[in-house]
Design an enzyme around this catalytic site. Structure first.
Site, PDB file in Angstrom:
ATOM      1  N   ASP A 296      48.577  86.494  22.506  1.00  0.00           N
ATOM      2  CA  ASP A 296      47.247  86.635  21.910  1.00  0.00           C
ATOM      3  C   ASP A 296      46.745  88.037  22.219  1.00  0.00           C
ATOM      4  OD1 ASP A 296      46.864  84.013  20.835  1.00  0.00           O
ATOM      5  OD2 ASP A 296      46.519  83.269  22.864  1.00  0.00           O
TER       6      ASP A 296
ATOM      7  N   ARG B 143      45.650  90.370  26.292  1.00  0.00           N
ATOM      8  CA  ARG B 143      46.476  90.022  27.453  1.00  0.00           C
ATOM      9  C   ARG B 143      47.075  91.267  28.125  1.00  0.00           C
ATOM     10  NH1 ARG B 143      43.662  85.628  26.860  1.00  0.00           N
ATOM     11  NH2 ARG B 143      44.395  84.231  25.223  1.00  0.00           N
TER      12      ARG B 143
ATOM     13  N   ARG C  95      35.116  88.658  17.277  1.00  0.00           N
ATOM     14  CA  ARG C  95      36.543  88.690  16.942  1.00  0.00           C
ATOM     15  C   ARG C  95      36.745  88.775  15.425  1.00  0.00           C
ATOM     16  NH1 ARG C  95      38.546  83.241  19.531  1.00  0.00           N
ATOM     17  NH2 ARG C  95      40.609  83.986  18.838  1.00  0.00           N
TER      18      ARG C  95
ATOM     19  N   LYS D 279      44.916  83.307  11.358  1.00  0.00           N
ATOM     20  CA  LYS D 279      44.283  82.178  12.046  1.00  0.00           C
ATOM     21  C   LYS D 279      42.772  82.218  11.836  1.00  0.00           C
ATOM     22  CE  LYS D 279      43.861  84.384  16.608  1.00  0.00           C
ATOM     23  NZ  LYS D 279      44.337  84.412  17.998  1.00  0.00           N
ATOM     24  N   HIS D 280      42.103  81.030  11.929  1.00  0.00           N
ATOM     25  CA  HIS D 280      42.572  79.683  12.279  1.00  0.00           C
ATOM     26  C   HIS D 280      42.348  78.824  11.053  1.00  0.00           C
ATOM     27  CE1 HIS D 280      41.046  81.617  16.001  1.00  0.00           C
ATOM     28  NE2 HIS D 280      41.999  80.951  16.638  1.00  0.00           N
TER      29      HIS D 280
ATOM     30  N   HIS E 223      37.787  74.938  22.949  1.00  0.00           N
ATOM     31  CA  HIS E 223      38.382  74.780  24.275  1.00  0.00           C
ATOM     32  C   HIS E 223      37.703  73.649  25.054  1.00  0.00           C
ATOM     33  CE1 HIS E 223      39.499  78.955  23.248  1.00  0.00           C
ATOM     34  NE2 HIS E 223      40.535  78.755  24.037  1.00  0.00           N
TER      35      HIS E 223
ATOM     36  N   ASP F  87      47.004  75.453  16.989  1.00  0.00           N
ATOM     37  CA  ASP F  87      46.342  76.184  18.062  1.00  0.00           C
ATOM     38  C   ASP F  87      46.768  75.501  19.372  1.00  0.00           C
ATOM     39  OD1 ASP F  87      44.720  77.981  19.398  1.00  0.00           O
ATOM     40  OD2 ASP F  87      42.924  77.539  18.244  1.00  0.00           O
TER      41      ASP F  87
END
Length: 337
Positions: free
Chosen positions: A63, A71, A139, A169-170, A182, A251
């Site tokens: 990601d 990351r 984002r 995505k998504h 999440h 996901d």
């Protein structure tokens, strides 16, 4: 081959991971911050995965969007801005924004080439909606579908110029969520007509090799199952109306939007029509359970995976990166502070 992407527990592979991966032969892997210390360490980790699988061209994902979803972080790696900054430039100079997004993605992809990572889960094609939860937020490439598609196309192009494959995505759209997937299941109650705007960027880039679902409940299409586990949404909306025929990933199955054990979640997603179950957190019990519950990869999924792998040529030249970043920064300097 097991139709799953698995996470890794640390900076090196454990003996148990090596044994499981060799036996299960998963479709691919995903790298997180816990797996990253230095350029040399990360390359040794990804080379170790190739050695286990016995093939050079392997689906190793990350990601790496830029902004808060990153990351590979400074000071070891360069900094990359969030999608919102390219939208702000688009307000001033659309062609410059598209070029900035392209060269930014190409520079980012060069980091991945050096690290042995073949795919990033970007671009985000979710259309940002006023009042929605910030889980997407900056984002996104904006509130206007055609603008999102144009900037997303530039990202896919920039990644491809370095031989890295992107992920749209998504699907079928995450911009209307009022909670973080999440933590909980979002319910989207807009009509089919209103949701057409969410589908538009994905339809424009339906040729992409890899896509990812979102864990949202869309009452206009399926009142019982989130998109990731909805046969109707996966087949009629994503494969049908959007026209996406690439490799379709879930996901992260560990998200609390979904119910049941992680192997349960994976089994339901694959049965509904997803190609690949994405399991990020490297818990041995979950990975073993997924391997036990999922059928072997089918021919259609294998063909989609093979098409995606064809784009993972990893031919980028790190010597270009400084010039690409300088060009990006020159263009983004047009955006008012």
């Amino acid at each position: 081959m097991t139709p799953a992407i698995f996470g890794l527990s640390g900076l090196t592979l454990s003996a148990d991971e090596r044994a499981l991966f060799r036996e299960a032969d998963p479709a691919g892997y995903i790298v997180f911050g816990r797996n990253v210390e230095s350029r040399e360490q990360l390359r040794a980790l990804t080379d170790g995965l190739r050695e286990i699988q016995g093939r050079e061209r392997l689906l190793i994902t990350i990601d790496q969007e830029g902004g808060r979803v990153t990351r590979l972080k400074p000071p070891v790696w360069p900094s990359y801005p969030p999608g919102e900054l390219f939208e702000r430039l688009y307000d001033i100079a659309p062609a410059s924004a598209i070029e900035a997004a392209r060269v930014n993605a190409q520079a980012l992809a060069l980091d991945l080439v050096e690290a042995g990572v073949t795919c990033t889960h970007a671009p985000v094609l979710d259309v940002r909606q006023a009042g929605a939860h910030d889980v997407i937020g900056d984002r996104a490439f904006g509130h206007e579908p055609l603008r999102v598609a144009a900037l997303g196309r530039a990202v896919l192009d920039g990644l491809a110029r370095a031989g890295v494959v992107g992920t749209i995505k998504h699907m079928p759209g995450h911009g209307r969520t009022h909670c973080d997937t999440h933590k909980a299941m979002p319910t989207v109650t807009e009509t089919e007509e209103e949701l057409e705007a969410d589908l538009a960027p994905f339809r424009a880039l339906s040729h992409a090799a890899i896509g990812m679902t979102g864990h949202l409940l869309f009452t206009a299409w399926d009142r019982e199952n989130p998109a990731t586990q909805s046969p109707f949404i996966l087949r009629e909306i994503i494969r049908g109306r959007i026209g996406f025929d690439g490799l379709l990933l879930t996901d992260d199955l560990d998200m609390e939007a979904l119910s049941g054990t992680v192997p349960d979640r994976a089994e339901r997603a694959i049965a509904a029509g997803c190609d690949i179950a994405l399991n990020c957190w490297a818990r041995m019990d979950d990975m073993t359970g997924i391997c036990e519950r999922l059928p072997a990869m089918g021919d259609a999924t294998r063909a989609r995976l093979d098409r995606a792998l064809e784009g993972m040529t990893m031919h980028g030249d790190m010597g270009q990166q400084a010039d690409l970043l300088a060009k990006r920064d020159q263009l983004l300097a047009l955006v008012p502070a």
